[in-house]
Design a protein around this motif. Structure first.
Motif, mmCIF file in Angstrom:
data_model
loop_
_atom_site.group_PDB
_atom_site.id
_atom_site.type_symbol
_atom_site.label_atom_id
_atom_site.label_comp_id
_atom_site.label_asym_id
_atom_site.label_seq_id
_atom_site.Cartn_x
_atom_site.Cartn_y
_atom_site.Cartn_z
ATOM 1 N N ARG A 22 0.811 -1.026 -0.015
ATOM 2 C CA ARG A 22 -0.086 -0.019 -0.107
ATOM 3 C C ARG A 22 0.842 1.178 -0.041
ATOM 4 N N GLN A 23 1.977 1.185 0.731
ATOM 5 C CA GLN A 23 2.936 2.480 0.828
ATOM 6 C C GLN A 23 3.403 2.547 -0.487
ATOM 7 N N GLN A 24 3.992 1.513 -1.054
ATOM 8 C CA GLN A 24 4.687 1.669 -2.275
ATOM 9 C C GLN A 24 3.633 2.140 -3.642
ATOM 10 N N LEU A 25 2.524 1.523 -3.392
ATOM 11 C CA LEU A 25 1.328 1.925 -4.321
ATOM 12 C C LEU A 25 1.144 3.680 -4.052
ATOM 13 N N THR A 26 1.140 4.088 -3.145
ATOM 14 C CA THR A 26 1.020 5.363 -2.647
ATOM 15 C C THR A 26 2.024 6.275 -3.447
ATOM 16 N N LEU A 27 3.113 5.930 -3.101
ATOM 17 C CA LEU A 27 4.398 6.589 -3.628
ATOM 18 C C LEU A 27 4.449 6.792 -5.305
ATOM 19 N N LEU A 28 3.985 5.526 -5.931
ATOM 20 C CA LEU A 28 3.990 5.568 -7.050
ATOM 21 C C LEU A 28 2.842 6.386 -7.784
ATOM 22 N N LYS A 29 1.809 6.158 -7.269
ATOM 23 C CA LYS A 29 0.617 6.997 -7.994
ATOM 24 C C LYS A 29 1.023 8.764 -7.690
ATOM 25 N N GLU A 30 1.582 8.980 -6.744
ATOM 26 C CA GLU A 30 2.154 10.360 -6.285
ATOM 27 C C GLU A 30 3.112 10.627 -7.489
ATOM 28 N N ARG A 31 4.133 9.812 -7.794
ATOM 29 C CA ARG A 31 5.095 10.027 -8.736
ATOM 30 C C ARG A 31 4.543 10.088 -10.161
ATOM 31 N N GLN A 32 3.301 9.180 -10.538
ATOM 32 C CA GLN A 32 2.324 9.527 -11.703
ATOM 33 C C GLN A 32 1.932 10.679 -11.880
ATOM 34 N N MET A 33 1.167 11.082 -10.760
ATOM 35 C CA MET A 33 0.543 12.396 -10.813
ATOM 36 C C MET A 33 1.624 13.865 -10.961
ATOM 37 N N PHE A 34 2.736 13.431 -10.252
ATOM 38 C CA PHE A 34 3.596 14.616 -10.596
ATOM 39 C C PHE A 34 3.920 14.608 -11.984
ATOM 40 N N TRP A 35 4.652 13.655 -12.406
ATOM 41 C CA TRP A 35 5.250 13.693 -13.701
ATOM 42 C C TRP A 35 4.417 13.473 -14.889
ATOM 43 N N PHE A 36 3.315 12.730 -14.879
ATOM 44 C CA PHE A 36 2.473 12.372 -15.985
ATOM 45 C C PHE A 36 0.992 12.747 -15.826
ATOM 46 N N GLY A 37 0.579 13.678 -14.903
ATOM 47 C CA GLY A 37 -0.583 14.098 -14.600
ATOM 48 C C GLY A 37 -1.234 15.266 -15.505
ATOM 49 N N ASP A 38 -2.274 15.720 -15.156
ATOM 50 C CA ASP A 38 -3.028 16.680 -16.139
ATOM 51 C C ASP A 38 -2.085 18.006 -16.757
ATOM 52 N N ASN A 39 -1.450 18.386 -15.230
ATOM 53 C CA ASN A 39 -0.467 19.600 -15.686
ATOM 54 C C ASN A 39 1.128 19.131 -15.904
ATOM 55 N N HIS B 89 5.355 2.350 -18.667
ATOM 56 C CA HIS B 89 6.208 1.640 -17.845
ATOM 57 C C HIS B 89 5.903 1.751 -16.283
ATOM 58 N N LEU B 90 5.669 3.222 -15.937
ATOM 59 C CA LEU B 90 5.051 3.475 -14.323
ATOM 60 C C LEU B 90 3.747 2.952 -14.151
ATOM 61 N N GLN B 91 2.922 2.943 -15.029
ATOM 62 C CA GLN B 91 1.589 2.302 -14.950
ATOM 63 C C GLN B 91 1.523 0.833 -14.901
ATOM 64 N N ASN B 92 2.652 0.247 -15.741
ATOM 65 C CA ASN B 92 2.518 -1.303 -15.413
ATOM 66 C C ASN B 92 3.103 -1.618 -14.220
ATOM 67 N N LYS B 93 4.182 -0.784 -13.509
ATOM 68 C CA LYS B 93 4.701 -0.977 -12.352
ATOM 69 C C LYS B 93 3.683 -0.902 -11.210
ATOM 70 N N ILE B 94 2.618 0.319 -11.429
ATOM 71 C CA ILE B 94 1.489 0.371 -10.494
ATOM 72 C C ILE B 94 0.688 -0.835 -10.481
ATOM 73 N N ASN B 95 0.553 -1.395 -11.783
ATOM 74 C CA ASN B 95 -0.392 -2.452 -11.706
ATOM 75 C C ASN B 95 0.027 -3.769 -11.291
ATOM 76 N N GLN B 96 1.471 -3.704 -11.249
ATOM 77 C CA GLN B 96 2.016 -5.157 -10.543
ATOM 78 C C GLN B 96 2.076 -4.916 -9.035
#
Length: 222
Positions: free
Chosen positions: A43-60, A120-127
């Motif tokens: 859960r902690q790793q998933l939260t960090l990955l989603k934060e990274r995804q939002m930061f680098w690949f989000g809407d803005n 690649h990041l999304q695949n890692k999140i899915n895993q």
């Protein structure tokens, strides 16, 4: 888990009179603790990955990439000026421009690979999400022969009492998540205090639950 280890006590509601012997139940609790640890980490790793995804690949994210590119220009310029001052070497203007051109080229290449990096990041999140779900399912299976029996036998009981009953070996957020499955299945009833802990990062969920754990009373309907 003092009641787990006291196998000589045979009260009607003692957890040791269940279908497992004391040593087997201790082993089940150890497995539950390990799965809870795995779930917590996932859960902690998933939260960090989603934060990274939002930061680098989000809407803005494009504006963020441009901002970091500008920051890199400034940092490189400051480093070059410092080195030039320390070494008493003056670089010609075309070398500065060439270096900034290389930086810009690298930035353009990275933008070109942005979609691939996002995938690649999304695949890692899915895993990690699969690992989290597997750990939760294993926790639920183990809880059916351990935690749930204890709670039904000792209900009504608050979340704080359950936490203390296991000597703090399980996180409040983990206990709440597991017990919510029994609530959803209609085998437990929870009082008025409902907490949306699932949508919070685990540390925040634990902190929020600490404030009201004593008021969250579970009642068995079995």
């Amino acid at each position: 888990m003092s009641s787990v280890l006291k196998t000589d006590e045979r009260g009607a509601k003692d957890i040791n009179v269940q279908q497992f012997e004391g040593s087997q139940r201790v082993e089940l609790y150890e497995q539950l603790k390990q799965r809870e640890h795995n779930w917590w980490q996932a859960r902690q790793q998933l939260t960090l990955l989603k934060e990274r995804q939002m930061f680098w690949f989000g809407d803005n994210s494009f504006m963020m990439w441009l901002l970091w590119q500008l920051v890199s220009y400034v940092v490189v310029a400051m480093v070059l000026m410092l080195l030039s001052k320390l070494s008493n070497i003056s670089l010609p203007l075309w070398q500065y421009m060439g270096l900034f051109a290389v930086q810009t080229l690298i930035f353009i290449v990275m933008l070109g690979f942005k979609g691939r990096m996002a995938t690649h990041l999304q695949n890692k999140i899915n895993q990690v999400d699969v690992l989290r779900e597997e750990a939760l399912n294993e926790m639920t299976i183990l809880a059916a022969d351990t935690l749930y029996n204890d709670v039904h036998a000792k209900a009504p009981i608050s979340l704080q009492q359950i936490f203390e009953y296991y000597d703090g070996e399980f996180h409040l957020a983990s206990l709440h998540r597991l017990l919510q499955k029994e609530v959803d299945a209609g085998r437990l009833m929870l009082g008025q205090q409902q907490v949306e802990a699932e949508i919070l990062p685990l540390e925040l969920a634990d902190e929020e639950l600490k404030e009201m754990a004593s008021e969250m009373v579970y009642k068995s309907v079995l």
